[in-house]
Write a protein that holds these residues in place. Structure first.
Motif, PDB file in Angstrom:
ATOM      1  N   ARG A  12     -37.977 -18.287 -26.473  1.00 33.69           N
ATOM      2  CA  ARG A  12     -36.869 -19.181 -26.180  1.00 33.69           C
ATOM      3  C   ARG A  12     -35.519 -18.505 -26.377  1.00 33.69           C
ATOM      4  O   ARG A  12     -34.485 -19.122 -26.147  1.00 33.69           O
ATOM      5  CB  ARG A  12     -36.958 -20.397 -27.107  1.00 33.69           C
ATOM      6  CG  ARG A  12     -38.308 -21.118 -27.073  1.00 33.69           C
ATOM      7  CD  ARG A  12     -38.356 -22.161 -28.175  1.00 33.69           C
ATOM      8  NE  ARG A  12     -39.672 -22.770 -28.287  1.00 33.69           N
ATOM      9  CZ  ARG A  12     -40.021 -23.599 -29.272  1.00 33.69           C
ATOM     10  NH1 ARG A  12     -39.139 -23.911 -30.200  1.00 33.69           N
ATOM     11  NH2 ARG A  12     -41.217 -24.110 -29.324  1.00 33.69           N
ATOM     12  N   ARG A  13     -35.482 -17.274 -26.849  1.00 31.92           N
ATOM     13  CA  ARG A  13     -34.228 -16.657 -27.224  1.00 31.92           C
ATOM     14  C   ARG A  13     -33.915 -15.458 -26.348  1.00 31.92           C
ATOM     15  O   ARG A  13     -34.719 -15.014 -25.544  1.00 31.92           O
ATOM     16  CB  ARG A  13     -34.285 -16.216 -28.691  1.00 31.92           C
ATOM     17  CG  ARG A  13     -34.638 -17.369 -29.627  1.00 31.92           C
ATOM     18  CD  ARG A  13     -34.487 -16.958 -31.058  1.00 31.92           C
ATOM     19  NE  ARG A  13     -34.771 -18.074 -31.972  1.00 31.92           N
ATOM     20  CZ  ARG A  13     -34.493 -18.061 -33.259  1.00 31.92           C
ATOM     21  NH1 ARG A  13     -33.902 -17.017 -33.792  1.00 31.92           N
ATOM     22  NH2 ARG A  13     -34.786 -19.092 -34.016  1.00 31.92           N
ATOM     23  N   GLN A  14     -32.705 -14.926 -26.557  1.00 29.06           N
ATOM     24  CA  GLN A  14     -32.291 -13.737 -25.843  1.00 29.06           C
ATOM     25  C   GLN A  14     -33.050 -12.535 -26.401  1.00 29.06           C
ATOM     26  O   GLN A  14     -33.571 -12.567 -27.513  1.00 29.06           O
ATOM     27  CB  GLN A  14     -30.779 -13.538 -26.004  1.00 29.06           C
ATOM     28  CG  GLN A  14     -29.942 -14.638 -25.379  1.00 29.06           C
ATOM     29  CD  GLN A  14     -30.138 -14.716 -23.874  1.00 29.06           C
ATOM     30  OE1 GLN A  14     -30.230 -13.696 -23.194  1.00 29.06           O
ATOM     31  NE2 GLN A  14     -30.214 -15.935 -23.351  1.00 29.06           N
ATOM     32  N   PRO A  15     -33.124 -11.440 -25.621  1.00 27.87           N
ATOM     33  CA  PRO A  15     -33.818 -10.248 -26.116  1.00 27.87           C
ATOM     34  C   PRO A  15     -33.243  -9.772 -27.442  1.00 27.87           C
ATOM     35  O   PRO A  15     -32.037  -9.851 -27.688  1.00 27.87           O
ATOM     36  CB  PRO A  15     -33.578  -9.230 -25.001  1.00 27.87           C
ATOM     37  CG  PRO A  15     -33.355 -10.045 -23.772  1.00 27.87           C
ATOM     38  CD  PRO A  15     -32.653 -11.288 -24.239  1.00 27.87           C
ATOM     39  N   GLU A  16     -34.122  -9.280 -28.303  1.00 28.03           N
ATOM     40  CA  GLU A  16     -33.721  -8.801 -29.614  1.00 28.03           C
ATOM     41  C   GLU A  16     -32.802  -7.590 -29.483  1.00 28.03           C
ATOM     42  O   GLU A  16     -33.167  -6.582 -28.870  1.00 28.03           O
ATOM     43  CB  GLU A  16     -34.976  -8.406 -30.414  1.00 28.03           C
ATOM     44  CG  GLU A  16     -34.706  -7.935 -31.821  1.00 28.03           C
ATOM     45  CD  GLU A  16     -34.674  -9.079 -32.813  1.00 28.03           C
ATOM     46  OE1 GLU A  16     -34.867  -8.821 -34.002  1.00 28.03           O
ATOM     47  OE2 GLU A  16     -34.450 -10.231 -32.390  1.00 28.03           O
ATOM     48  N   PRO A  17     -31.596  -7.616 -30.055  1.00 28.34           N
ATOM     49  CA  PRO A  17     -30.732  -6.424 -30.032  1.00 28.34           C
ATOM     50  C   PRO A  17     -31.400  -5.263 -30.757  1.00 28.34           C
ATOM     51  O   PRO A  17     -32.078  -5.453 -31.777  1.00 28.34           O
ATOM     52  CB  PRO A  17     -29.469  -6.887 -30.761  1.00 28.34           C
ATOM     53  CG  PRO A  17     -29.493  -8.379 -30.673  1.00 28.34           C
ATOM     54  CD  PRO A  17     -30.939  -8.769 -30.690  1.00 28.34           C
ATOM     55  N   LEU A  18     -31.213  -4.053 -30.237  1.00 24.32           N
ATOM     56  CA  LEU A  18     -31.856  -2.889 -30.837  1.00 24.32           C
ATOM     57  C   LEU A  18     -31.395  -2.683 -32.276  1.00 24.32           C
ATOM     58  O   LEU A  18     -32.198  -2.279 -33.139  1.00 24.32           O
ATOM     59  CB  LEU A  18     -31.575  -1.640 -30.001  1.00 24.32           C
ATOM     60  CG  LEU A  18     -32.229  -1.602 -28.615  1.00 24.32           C
ATOM     61  CD1 LEU A  18     -31.812  -0.339 -27.868  1.00 24.32           C
ATOM     62  CD2 LEU A  18     -33.749  -1.667 -28.735  1.00 24.32           C
ATOM     63  N   GLY A  19     -30.116  -2.938 -32.552  1.00 21.81           N
ATOM     64  CA  GLY A  19     -29.622  -2.798 -33.919  1.00 21.81           C
ATOM     65  C   GLY A  19     -30.299  -3.761 -34.869  1.00 21.81           C
ATOM     66  O   GLY A  19     -30.660  -3.403 -35.996  1.00 21.81           O
ATOM     67  N   THR A  20     -30.480  -4.999 -34.417  1.00 20.66           N
ATOM     68  CA  THR A  20     -31.162  -5.992 -35.242  1.00 20.66           C
ATOM     69  C   THR A  20     -32.621  -5.627 -35.447  1.00 20.66           C
ATOM     70  O   THR A  20     -33.168  -5.764 -36.551  1.00 20.66           O
ATOM     71  CB  THR A  20     -31.059  -7.383 -34.593  1.00 20.66           C
ATOM     72  OG1 THR A  20     -29.685  -7.721 -34.414  1.00 20.66           O
ATOM     73  CG2 THR A  20     -31.736  -8.435 -35.451  1.00 20.66           C
ATOM     74  N   LEU A  84     -40.793  -6.364 -27.437  1.00 22.62           N
ATOM     75  CA  LEU A  84     -39.492  -7.020 -27.480  1.00 22.62           C
ATOM     76  C   LEU A  84     -38.452  -6.345 -26.596  1.00 22.62           C
ATOM     77  O   LEU A  84     -37.656  -7.019 -25.942  1.00 22.62           O
ATOM     78  CB  LEU A  84     -38.981  -7.064 -28.923  1.00 22.62           C
ATOM     79  CG  LEU A  84     -39.787  -7.920 -29.909  1.00 22.62           C
ATOM     80  CD1 LEU A  84     -39.211  -7.789 -31.308  1.00 22.62           C
ATOM     81  CD2 LEU A  84     -39.811  -9.375 -29.480  1.00 22.62           C
ATOM     82  N   ARG A  85     -38.437  -4.982 -26.575  1.00 22.36           N
ATOM     83  CA  ARG A  85     -37.379  -4.287 -25.859  1.00 22.36           C
ATOM     84  C   ARG A  85     -37.863  -3.061 -25.084  1.00 22.36           C
ATOM     85  O   ARG A  85     -37.093  -2.137 -24.835  1.00 22.36           O
ATOM     86  CB  ARG A  85     -36.293  -3.849 -26.841  1.00 22.36           C
ATOM     87  CG  ARG A  85     -35.442  -4.969 -27.392  1.00 22.36           C
ATOM     88  CD  ARG A  85     -34.707  -5.724 -26.288  1.00 22.36           C
ATOM     89  NE  ARG A  85     -33.874  -4.828 -25.487  1.00 22.36           N
ATOM     90  CZ  ARG A  85     -32.616  -4.539 -25.760  1.00 22.36           C
ATOM     91  NH1 ARG A  85     -32.033  -5.081 -26.829  1.00 22.36           N
ATOM     92  NH2 ARG A  85     -31.922  -3.730 -24.992  1.00 22.36           N
ATOM     93  N   VAL A  92     -37.219   2.594 -31.472  1.00 24.13           N
ATOM     94  CA  VAL A  92     -36.407   2.071 -32.571  1.00 24.13           C
ATOM     95  C   VAL A  92     -37.297   1.510 -33.677  1.00 24.13           C
ATOM     96  O   VAL A  92     -37.106   1.807 -34.866  1.00 24.13           O
ATOM     97  CB  VAL A  92     -35.435   0.988 -32.050  1.00 24.13           C
ATOM     98  CG1 VAL A  92     -34.800   0.223 -33.206  1.00 24.13           C
ATOM     99  CG2 VAL A  92     -34.352   1.625 -31.189  1.00 24.13           C
ATOM    100  N   ALA A  93     -38.281   0.702 -33.307  1.00 26.30           N
ATOM    101  CA  ALA A  93     -39.164   0.111 -34.311  1.00 26.30           C
ATOM    102  C   ALA A  93     -40.017   1.174 -34.996  1.00 26.30           C
ATOM    103  O   ALA A  93     -40.265   1.100 -36.211  1.00 26.30           O
ATOM    104  CB  ALA A  93     -40.056  -0.947 -33.668  1.00 26.30           C
TER     105      ALA A  93
END
Length: 403
Positions: A12-20, A84-85, A92-93
């Motif tokens: 339901r949300r926007q894509p997860e920012p890479l920094g977050t 997620l991205r 990143v993860a």
């Protein structure tokens, strides 16, 4: 079968920012002692709290992480980032999940090489730490055999694996044993008419060819004069054989690092695995420690990349074909036998550690204390090591004989 796509992950949300993404995975990894703890915290954050993934989608990530070699917790983090991205999220993860224990274990190695630490790390303390380590591996082996070894074929594979590992003296034995286990499960499956149909792109074939080459390089005997030059690619190939968790890596890594050409001693190697539970991350966090002993900070970095990068690439590749892999009964049956055989790595690791510890009442008392803490009281690993270190210090301070 529900597949994991970026749209499913976003929910339901926007894509997860890479920094977050980096901040969250880094923080959870820094507070997770063991791969299972990291998986539990990732599920709590992204499934229950943020609702980025459904429970079914996250369960698929965990299932696939067990099917490929390498650290399960980090493999789940890489897949989560990819879900997620995409590729950037996987990188990143993956980096965020490795960075906490890479930093801490490298710092351990730096201070271990100082005269003060060498003076403190007496032989008696190292042997008590070896007892704690052997007990922790034994408890892990017991839990794994209860979960993974059930039928007659699995038990036969586990026993034969113990015998083969006990007499194995080269890396090729590990590759042959694991390949034979999967092949036995594949051909022993009652499902005869199913085929594993997976379509691969040209880049996928290149990746698999490179990983296969590294595996062969690890398996083949190498002249002593080339052991140091080929250490890192052989370490990457060794990572392709590690299906049983961090403790299963003990005999595999020992055959690479504890040689005259490499220069890592038995005490260095045992201490690395003894310090491993004190640091967050999977038990494979010993690799930065060993890499630093050989080549300083560059050695720690290269060793970490060599062991963790191939499995991360492989799990992302396999994720795109998750449906075909999980629905093929012959493949799953082969993996069942393979998982059963990996319990042999734990059993042999316990035997080899115990063989170097004197049979004295004080060490038996340490083993009993450790077993009670791990199996019954669920005491954190670092607390057990700390207690044993304090008691050993008091023992030495009051003039008890060393050894």
């Amino acid at each position: 079968m529900q597949t994991v796509t970026n749209e499913d992950a976003a929910g339901r949300r926007q894509p997860e920012p890479l920094g977050t993404l980096f901040r969250v995975v880094f923080g959870l990894s820094a507070l997770s002692w063991g791969g299972l703890a990291l998986m539990a915290q990732l599920e709590h954050h992204y499934v229950e709290r943020e609702e980025r993934l459904s429970r079914v989608a996250f369960a698929d990530l965990i299932a696939l992480a067990w099917m490929v070699p390498g650290p399960v917790g980090c493999n789940v983090a890489v897949q989560l980032g990819h879900a997620l991205r995409g590729r950037a999220g996987a990188w990143v993860a993956g980096i965020a999940s490795v960075l906490p224990f890479f930093t801490l274990m490298t710092l351990f190695a730096i201070f271990y090489r100082t005269p003060l630490i060498h003076a403190i790390a007496s032989q008696t303390l190292l042997q008590h730490f070896s007892v704690v380590l052997a007990t922790l591996i034994a408890v892990t082996w017991y839990k794994q055999t209860r979960a993974l070894v059930r039928g007659k074929l699995e038990w036969s594979a586990a026993v034969l694996g113990c015998v083969a590992l006990f007499y194995a003296h080269n890396a090729a034995a590990y590759v042959v044993m694991l390949g034979a286990a999967f092949g036995t499960g594949w051909f022993a499956s009652r499902e005869r008419d199913t085929r594993l149909a997976v379509s691969l792109a040209r880049g996928d074939y290149r990746l698999l060819a490179a990983l296969s080459l590294l595996l062969v390089l690890f398996a083949l005997p190498v002249p002593h004069r080339y052991e140091l030059a080929l250490l890192w690619p052989r370490l990457a190939g060794a990572g392709m054989t590690l299906f049983g968790g961090g403790f299963s890596a003990l005999p595999v890594l020992k055959i690479l690092f504890v040689t005259p050409a490499i220069g890592v001693s038995d005490n260095d190697f045992t201490l690395a695995f003894s310090l491993s539970p004190l640091s967050p991350g999977p038990l494979l966090n010993v690799v930065p420690f060993l890499g630093y002993l050989i080549g300083g900070w560059p050695g720690a970095l290269i060793a970490t990349l060599a062991l963790f990068l191939p499995s991360g690439c492989l799990v992302v590749l396999a994720q795109r074909h998750l449906h075909q892999l999980k629905t093929n009964p012959r493949f799953e049956h082969g993996m069942k036998i393979l998982r059963a055989v990996t319990t042999a790595f734990l059993a042999v690791a316990v035997l080899r550690i115990a063989a170097h510890v004197p049979l004295k009442p004080i060490y038996l008392l340490t083993a009993l204390f450790s077993a009670t803490c791990f199996a019954k009281l669920k005491v954190p690993v670092y607390a057990v090591y700390g207690t044993v270190a304090v008691m050993c210090g008091l023992w030495l301070a009051f003039g008890a004989p060393s050894g």
